[in-house]
Design a protein around this motif. Structure first.
Motif, PDB file in Angstrom:
ATOM      1  N   PRO A 182       0.836  -1.212   0.000  1.00 41.01           N
ATOM      2  CA  PRO A 182       0.000   0.000   0.000  1.00 41.01           C
ATOM      3  C   PRO A 182       0.864   1.253   0.000  1.00 41.01           C
ATOM      4  CG  PRO A 182      -0.737  -1.576   1.661  1.00 41.01           C
ATOM      5  CD  PRO A 182       0.601  -2.055   1.182  1.00 41.01           C
ATOM      6  N   LEU A 183       0.484   2.223  -0.819  1.00 38.13           N
ATOM      7  CA  LEU A 183       1.247   3.458  -0.941  1.00 38.13           C
ATOM      8  C   LEU A 183       0.808   4.456   0.124  1.00 38.13           C
ATOM      9  CD1 LEU A 183       1.277   4.002  -4.818  1.00 38.13           C
ATOM     10  CD2 LEU A 183       2.947   2.804  -3.372  1.00 38.13           C
ATOM     11  N   PRO A 184       1.678   4.778   1.081  1.00 39.37           N
ATOM     12  CA  PRO A 184       1.313   5.781   2.085  1.00 39.37           C
ATOM     13  C   PRO A 184       1.081   7.137   1.426  1.00 39.37           C
ATOM     14  CG  PRO A 184       3.307   4.574   2.713  1.00 39.37           C
ATOM     15  CD  PRO A 184       3.030   4.248   1.285  1.00 39.37           C
ATOM     16  N   GLY A 185      -0.090   7.719   1.663  1.00 37.40           N
ATOM     17  CA  GLY A 185      -0.391   9.004   1.054  1.00 37.40           C
ATOM     18  C   GLY A 185      -0.448   8.955  -0.454  1.00 37.40           C
ATOM     19  N   LEU A 186      -0.613   7.744  -1.001  1.00 40.00           N
ATOM     20  CA  LEU A 186      -0.682   7.543  -2.456  1.00 40.00           C
ATOM     21  C   LEU A 186       0.584   8.038  -3.167  1.00 40.00           C
ATOM     22  CD1 LEU A 186      -4.420   8.433  -3.203  1.00 40.00           C
ATOM     23  CD2 LEU A 186      -3.376   6.170  -2.919  1.00 40.00           C
ATOM     24  N   ARG A 187       1.736   7.941  -2.482  1.00 36.51           N
ATOM     25  CA  ARG A 187       3.015   8.313  -3.083  1.00 36.51           C
ATOM     26  C   ARG A 187       3.968   7.137  -2.950  1.00 36.51           C
ATOM     27  NH1 ARG A 187       3.130  11.884  -6.641  1.00 36.51           N
ATOM     28  NH2 ARG A 187       5.265  12.540  -6.184  1.00 36.51           N
ATOM     29  N   LEU A 188       4.661   6.799  -4.034  1.00 36.56           N
ATOM     30  CA  LEU A 188       5.583   5.678  -4.040  1.00 36.56           C
ATOM     31  C   LEU A 188       7.003   6.158  -3.778  1.00 36.56           C
ATOM     32  CD1 LEU A 188       6.389   2.763  -4.512  1.00 36.56           C
ATOM     33  CD2 LEU A 188       6.337   3.194  -6.971  1.00 36.56           C
ATOM     34  N   ASP A 189       7.603   5.606  -2.716  1.00 35.89           N
ATOM     35  CA  ASP A 189       8.998   5.870  -2.375  1.00 35.89           C
ATOM     36  C   ASP A 189       9.766   4.573  -2.619  1.00 35.89           C
ATOM     37  OD1 ASP A 189      11.461   6.340  -1.271  1.00 35.89           O
ATOM     38  OD2 ASP A 189      10.728   6.968   0.683  1.00 35.89           O
ATOM     39  N   LEU A 190      10.663   4.581  -3.594  1.00 32.77           N
ATOM     40  CA  LEU A 190      11.366   3.351  -3.950  1.00 32.77           C
ATOM     41  C   LEU A 190      12.172   2.783  -2.782  1.00 32.77           C
ATOM     42  CD1 LEU A 190      12.627   4.215  -7.551  1.00 32.77           C
ATOM     43  CD2 LEU A 190      10.883   2.535  -6.928  1.00 32.77           C
ATOM     44  N   GLU A 191      12.723   3.653  -1.952  1.00 28.53           N
ATOM     45  CA  GLU A 191      13.513   3.166  -0.822  1.00 28.53           C
ATOM     46  C   GLU A 191      12.661   2.362   0.144  1.00 28.53           C
ATOM     47  OE1 GLU A 191      15.719   6.196   1.111  1.00 28.53           O
ATOM     48  OE2 GLU A 191      16.837   6.785  -0.679  1.00 28.53           O
ATOM     49  N   ALA A 192      11.371   2.732   0.251  1.00 29.94           N
ATOM     50  CA  ALA A 192      10.484   2.027   1.179  1.00 29.94           C
ATOM     51  C   ALA A 192      10.148   0.624   0.693  1.00 29.94           C
ATOM     52  CB  ALA A 192       9.201   2.832   1.380  1.00 29.94           C
ATOM     53  N   LEU A 193      10.410   0.345  -0.577  1.00 32.21           N
ATOM     54  CA  LEU A 193      10.093  -0.979  -1.110  1.00 32.21           C
ATOM     55  C   LEU A 193      11.047  -2.051  -0.602  1.00 32.21           C
ATOM     56  CD1 LEU A 193       9.345  -0.291  -4.895  1.00 32.21           C
ATOM     57  CD2 LEU A 193       7.704  -0.830  -3.097  1.00 32.21           C
ATOM     58  N   GLY A 194      12.261  -1.654  -0.216  1.00 31.79           N
ATOM     59  CA  GLY A 194      13.289  -2.631   0.154  1.00 31.79           C
ATOM     60  C   GLY A 194      12.819  -3.695   1.125  1.00 31.79           C
ATOM     61  N   PRO A 195      12.358  -3.312   2.337  1.00 32.51           N
ATOM     62  CA  PRO A 195      11.922  -4.326   3.302  1.00 32.51           C
ATOM     63  C   PRO A 195      10.761  -5.179   2.804  1.00 32.51           C
ATOM     64  CG  PRO A 195      12.232  -2.195   4.363  1.00 32.51           C
ATOM     65  CD  PRO A 195      12.312  -1.953   2.892  1.00 32.51           C
ATOM     66  N   ALA A 196       9.876  -4.584   2.002  1.00 36.31           N
ATOM     67  CA  ALA A 196       8.703  -5.314   1.508  1.00 36.31           C
ATOM     68  C   ALA A 196       9.076  -6.385   0.486  1.00 36.31           C
ATOM     69  CB  ALA A 196       7.702  -4.338   0.898  1.00 36.31           C
ATOM     70  N   LEU A 197      10.276  -6.297  -0.089  1.00 38.15           N
ATOM     71  CA  LEU A 197      10.696  -7.260  -1.102  1.00 38.15           C
ATOM     72  C   LEU A 197      11.133  -8.595  -0.510  1.00 38.15           C
ATOM     73  CD1 LEU A 197      12.700  -4.916  -3.475  1.00 38.15           C
ATOM     74  CD2 LEU A 197      10.649  -6.200  -4.077  1.00 38.15           C
ATOM     75  N   GLU A 198      11.235  -8.670   0.809  1.00 40.93           N
ATOM     76  CA  GLU A 198      11.638  -9.917   1.455  1.00 40.93           C
ATOM     77  C   GLU A 198      10.709 -11.051   1.034  1.00 40.93           C
ATOM     78  OE1 GLU A 198      13.960 -12.373   3.666  1.00 40.93           O
ATOM     79  OE2 GLU A 198      14.301 -10.216   3.428  1.00 40.93           O
ATOM     80  N   GLY A 199      11.277 -12.107   0.476  1.00 40.83           N
ATOM     81  CA  GLY A 199      10.488 -13.255   0.057  1.00 40.83           C
ATOM     82  C   GLY A 199       9.880 -13.126  -1.321  1.00 40.83           C
ATOM     83  N   CYS A 200      10.085 -11.978  -1.987  1.00 41.60           N
ATOM     84  CA  CYS A 200       9.559 -11.777  -3.346  1.00 41.60           C
ATOM     85  C   CYS A 200      10.674 -11.983  -4.372  1.00 41.60           C
ATOM     86  CB  CYS A 200       8.977 -10.368  -3.499  1.00 41.60           C
ATOM     87  SG  CYS A 200       7.516 -10.063  -2.468  1.00 41.60           S
TER      88      CYS A 200
END
Length: 349
Positions: free
Chosen positions: A125-143
């Protein structure tokens, strides 16, 4: 039900309202309002019976060569297909990812394509409907794959090319699919040709949106040569018709149309934003040919009222991560906007 995933359902709306499709004003489809280039229209005016009576050239050498030259890419990286949705499905089949991270809200075809490919969608989910590429790092675990759109659909956010290239370099083992369907509206934003040397990488592009010819189902992808070859192996025969190829060539060769279209788009985008703000609305920043607009009343109710006036807009109630507090409005010319703005002012006043 595939049509329900898109705007532009003018034929269904015309049947419902008992009118001709041309009588409707469509703000739900993100097409250039100038209409297709003259060369595209000429292709169909001059089409001969002999052309229709032969199979198309499945190699499409002229179109492939032009696209490769345009993107500074090897011809081995070019894959033609029956529109962007078909190429997305093909890319996922070729890459065969298990778990795919997808920022949401996302283009509605993406979950459907992932399900068809047997891949698990992992929502970010995009916080505030804005995508921050750096924030994707932890979410990529297991992907093992990431699916992005740039400019983003439906928010219109334009990601930095430099940031995207750095992100891709920092995650070399991650399969990456970037939908650049609206990239023509943001020249210089495409990740080609640099990313085409990166394994398991696909860039999806459109030949119909910027040139306003969605009735021709012709799109293309750019991929690293190994992935492109795999996509070609999985593809059905004759993925692009001969008239589609000829129309695409005519559109791409008309550079004056591209310059004129970009100038008109930038002018209309800025004017549309200002006009909506004058109504008390606050569209999100956009680098795409549409604006995502928070609305103070249910969007489905607004859309139904506008539909009765012959104006189609894209609702967001069924869009994960958005809900019924938004409309997505395509950028159109001044006269069309005036009709929409007058109707919105009456409904919101």
């Amino acid at each position: 039900m595939a049509e329900a995933l898109h705007g532009g359902r003018v034929h269904a709306a015309a049947r419902e309202l008992g009118c001709a499709p041309g009588e409707l004003l469509d703000f739900s489809a993100n097409l250039h309002p100038l209409g297709p280039p003259e060369g595209v229209l000429r292709v169909f005016r001059e089409a001969t019976p002999a052309l229709l009576a032969t199979y198309p050239d499945g190699e499409a050498p002229e179109l492939r060569a032009l696209l490769a030259a345009r993107h500074g890419a090897p011809e081995a990286s070019v894959v033609l297909g029956h529109g962007g949705a078909a190429l997305l499905m093909l890319a996922l089949r070729a890459l065969a990812p298990r778990r795919v991270l997808v920022p949401v809200p996302c283009f509605r075809e993406q979950p459907r394509a992932l399900a068809a490919a047997g891949a698990e969608l992992v929502s970010f989910p995009l916080p505030g409907l804005r995508l921050d590429l750096e924030a994707l790092g932890p979410a990529l675990e297991g992907c093992d794959a990431l699916l992005l759109t740039n400019p983003h659909n439906p928010t219109g956010q334009l990601l930095s090319r430099a940031a995207l290239l750095a992100f891709a370099e920092a995650h070399p083992d991650l399969a990456l699919v970037v939908d650049e369907a609206f990239g023509d509206y943001a020249p210089g934003s495409s990740l080609a040709p640099e990313l085409l040397a990166r394994p398991r990488t696909v860039l999806l592009q459109s030949l119909t949106k910027f040139h306003a010819m969605p009735g021709l189902r012709v799109g293309h992808a750019l991929a690293d040569p190994a992935t492109a070859a795999r996509m070609a192996e999985l593809q059905e025969g004759w993925p692009v018709g001969q008239l589609d190829q000829m129309a695409a060539l005519a559109a791409l060769e008309d550079r004056a149309y591209a310059v004129r279209s970009l100038e008109a788009f930038r002018e209309d985008l800025a004017a549309f934003r200002a006009e909506l703000e004058a109504l008390g609305l606050a569209p999100l920043p956009s680098g795409a040919p549409f604006l995502l607009v928070p609305v103070p009343v249910p969007g489905t109710r607004l859309a139904a009222a506008l539909r009765r006036e012959g104006i189609l807009v894209r609702t967001c109630a069924d869009w994960p991560g958005l809900g019924d507090g938004f409309l997505r409005l395509a950028v159109r010319r001044r006269a069309d906007r005036a009709r929409l703005l007058e109707a919105l002012a009456a409904l919101l006043g």
